[in-house]
Design a protein around this motif. Structure first.
Motif, PDB file in Angstrom:
ATOM      1  N   VAL A 126       6.050 102.761  31.541  1.00 47.00           N
ATOM      2  CA  VAL A 126       6.539 104.139  31.476  1.00 47.00           C
ATOM      3  C   VAL A 126       5.539 105.064  32.165  1.00 47.00           C
ATOM      4  O   VAL A 126       4.365 105.125  31.784  1.00 47.00           O
ATOM      5  N   LYS A 128       4.467 108.235  32.055  1.00 48.50           N
ATOM      6  CA  LYS A 128       4.623 109.274  31.036  1.00 48.50           C
ATOM      7  C   LYS A 128       4.611 110.707  31.565  1.00 48.50           C
ATOM      8  O   LYS A 128       5.299 111.559  31.005  1.00 48.50           O
ATOM      9  N   LEU A 131       8.152 112.105  31.930  1.00 54.68           N
ATOM     10  CA  LEU A 131       9.136 112.018  30.855  1.00 54.68           C
ATOM     11  C   LEU A 131       9.914 113.327  30.677  1.00 54.68           C
ATOM     12  O   LEU A 131      11.078 113.321  30.281  1.00 54.68           O
ATOM     13  N   LEU A 134      13.254 113.679  32.331  1.00 47.32           N
ATOM     14  CA  LEU A 134      14.424 113.054  31.716  1.00 47.32           C
ATOM     15  C   LEU A 134      15.252 114.091  30.959  1.00 47.32           C
ATOM     16  O   LEU A 134      16.486 114.039  30.957  1.00 47.32           O
ATOM     17  N   ALA A 141      16.108 107.024  34.205  1.00 46.29           N
ATOM     18  CA  ALA A 141      15.170 106.186  33.461  1.00 46.29           C
ATOM     19  C   ALA A 141      14.548 105.099  34.336  1.00 46.29           C
ATOM     20  O   ALA A 141      13.351 104.806  34.222  1.00 46.29           O
ATOM     21  N   ALA A 145      10.619 104.359  34.483  1.00 46.77           N
ATOM     22  CA  ALA A 145      10.381 103.280  33.519  1.00 46.77           C
ATOM     23  C   ALA A 145      10.912 101.962  34.059  1.00 46.77           C
ATOM     24  O   ALA A 145      11.845 101.379  33.512  1.00 46.77           O
ATOM     25  N   THR A 221       6.672 108.503  24.042  1.00 45.65           N
ATOM     26  CA  THR A 221       7.141 107.278  24.672  1.00 45.65           C
ATOM     27  C   THR A 221       8.523 107.488  25.273  1.00 45.65           C
ATOM     28  O   THR A 221       9.155 108.539  25.081  1.00 45.65           O
ATOM     29  N   LEU A 222       9.018 106.470  25.977  1.00 45.18           N
ATOM     30  CA  LEU A 222      10.365 106.531  26.528  1.00 45.18           C
ATOM     31  C   LEU A 222      11.391 106.633  25.411  1.00 45.18           C
ATOM     32  O   LEU A 222      12.379 107.376  25.523  1.00 45.18           O
ATOM     33  N   HIS A 226      14.244 109.604  24.824  1.00 39.24           N
ATOM     34  CA  HIS A 226      15.669 109.352  24.606  1.00 39.24           C
ATOM     35  C   HIS A 226      16.122 109.942  23.270  1.00 39.24           C
ATOM     36  O   HIS A 226      17.232 110.480  23.168  1.00 39.24           O
TER      37      HIS A 226
END
Length: 534
Positions: A126, A128, A131, A134, A141, A145, A221-222, A226
């Motif tokens: 990832v 980061k 992020l 996203l 993604a 990632a 984190t991913l 989400h």
């Protein structure tokens, strides 16, 4: 290359070998005897700190995960004669993955190119810093990632998706043990190594405020990204066509908090109320002045409410607070916020009154804790020296003190700059440490002198929403690139930093196509407005 597993007896022998060779004496230190005895008991699973992982292998090789109650098995390296050094890298973030790629890029003498195993809790690397894109829909993604199996497809690095249970280092014993140590994985796999790289990273720390673990969402984190995006979509659907506003509370006004507040306020626009809480009286206290000013300007233009000089005392659910002067009174008065939470704020200094605010979603951006695995509690402390935060103490060459065959990078290590200040836990630091760790592993294996790590601050970047960013390069004092120029510079800088050439090309083409489509759409909108105005 075939992958085989040794018998359980061989695995146990691997764990015992480094304990039976202490200056010719079979007697074990107390910490090892205690840990060995406990490893045979059922209490191990409940007392160990673990990291996350299921066992699969990259390069097209697959391996069945041992059953939960299966006996330990020993991983057999491709070179059974142990002529080639065995390097185990724990953690596949910026420090771990880039160390593996650095080792792969170096020129090695015959029979000295190491066998490298990379272990991580996720199947994806990832990136980061991206992020936030996203949430704004600017990236997909797969762009930020990619899977480890794709990134390592053209290398000799093997990838395990597994959970680290504990470490058994042997290099500190000062003996000629046949292995420098063993990594015990949760699946039961035992990985002997000659060299170990600790690059496990950190996780969000939510246990510092009552209620934060239950009602606040981290953005680390991913999976966190989400989860936040899903929550925002639910709130957007619920409030569609209503006059009520979505209330978002962002705790912390460092880079993470400011970037989140700017991105979400742009996404929600007039349908959202974003409040950013910070214990200090300013935002981005350690950032360059240009970045701070750019952020304040953007947050002000998007009507982000800054609650400065306060810290969160607790977070509760279903409590209607008293209306305070800092809280909007009209926009959401008719809203149905039955699932909202209440944040009790306490002033950080005298002269301010405590207040409470309500939010539909709370985003937590302060505090983190390293994920270094530890042995079971015993009458002696964990052998790897750790600081108060749980990071490994290292020397200038990134080797763990007292362990000449263990390196630590990123959030797993602690180093200071020339002024004595601890290096920040940023991607930039991990990038540079990975480069040095890879080189120093090469030097140590080839009996060359190791290089002391020297951190070079290349500048600081932050996103402030779609097509908006601030970049303060270090080579020119007082220069800050803002707006679309800063956004473009930031995207190019991160594009260059992506792990592999193949991935850079794929992402670069994707971003170029998106930019072209967006530019065409913008021109069409401008022409339509011009025609309607005429």
């Amino acid at each position: 290359m075939e992958l085989t597993l040794a018998s359980s007896a061989s695995a146990k022998t691997a764990l015992l070998s480094c304990r039976q060779m202490r200056l010719g004496s079979p007697k074990l230190p107390n910490v090892w005897r205690s840990s060995l005895w406990r490893s045979r008991s059922s209490r191990r699973n409940t007392s160990l700190r673990t990291l996350a992982l299921s066992t699969t292998v990259g390069l097209g090789n697959t391996m069945e995960t041992p059953a939960a109650n299966a006996q330990n098995v020993n991983y057999m390296w491709p070179d059974p004669d142990k002529k080639r050094p065995r390097i185990c890298i724990v953690g596949g973030g910026f420090g771990g993955l880039y160390t593996a790629l650095r080792l792969e890029s170096l020129v090695w003498p015959d029979e000295k190119k190491p066998q490298v195993v990379l272990i991580d809790q996720s199947e994806r690397f990832v990136f980061k810093p991206l992020l936030y894109e996203l949430l704004s829909g600017e990236v997909e993604a797969w762009e930020i990632a990619p899977q480890f199996s794709d990134l390592l497809a053209n290398t000799d690095v093997r990838f395990f998706k597994d959970r680290v249970k504990c470490l058994y280092p042997c290099d500190h014993l000062g003996t000629s043990a046949p292995t420098a140590g063993t990594v015990h994985l949760e699946s039961g796999l035992l990985v002997e190594y000659d060299w170990l790289v600790l690059a496990i990273g950190a996780e969000a720390k939510l246990d510092i405020v009552p209620g934060a673990a239950d009602y606040a969402l981290p953005f680390y984190t991913l999976e966190d990204a989400h989860r936040v995006d899903k929550k925002l979509r639910e709130l957007e659907r619920k409030n569609f066509g209503k006059d009520s506003a979505i209330r978002v509370a962002v705790v912390g006004c460092g880079y993470g908090g400011v970037e989140l507040a700017a991105t979400i306020s742009e996404r929600l626009q007039e349908k959202g109320i974003v409040q950013a809480i910070n214990v200090e009286k300013t935002i981005l206290s350690n950032a360059p002045a240009g970045n701070r000013e750019a952020a304040l300007k953007v947050l002000s233009s998007r009507k982000v409410q800054l609650i400065l000089g306060y810290f969160v005392r607790c977070i509760t659910k279903g409590v209607e607070p008293q209306t305070s002067d800092a809280e909007p009174k009209s926009i959401d008065s008719a809203a149905d916020h039955s699932e909202s939470v209440t944040l009790e704020l306490q002033p950080a200094e005298r002269g301010l009154q405590g207040q409470t605010i309500r939010a539909d979603i709370v985003l937590w951006t302060i505090g983190s804790k390293p994920l270094l695995p530890q042995l079971e509690p015993s009458d002696k402390p964990y052998d790897i020296p750790l600081n108060a935060r749980g990071q490994a103490e290292t020397d200038e060459t990134l080797r763990v003190k007292g362990h000449p065959r263990i390196f630590a990078v990123g959030d797993s290590s602690t180093l200071r700059d020339r002024n004595g200040k601890l290096l920040p836990a940023t991607a930039q630091v991990a990038f540079q440490q990975a480069d040095f760790a890879g080189w120093n592993l090469w030097a140590a294996i080839n009996d060359r002198p190791l290089l002391p790590f020297r951190y070079q601050n290349l500048g600081e970047m932050m996103t402030l929403g779609r097509y908006d960013a601030a970049v303060s390069p270090s080579f020119t004092d007082g220069l800050t690139l803002e707006g679309f120029v800063g956004h473009t510079a930031r995207k190019i800088a991160y594009l260059i930093r992506l792990p592999t050439d193949k991935h850079r090309v794929q992402v670069g083409i994707s971003w170029l196509l998106k930019s072209t489509v967006d530019s065409v759409a913008t021109i069409q909108t401008m022409l339509t407005k011009a025609q309607s105005g005429s």
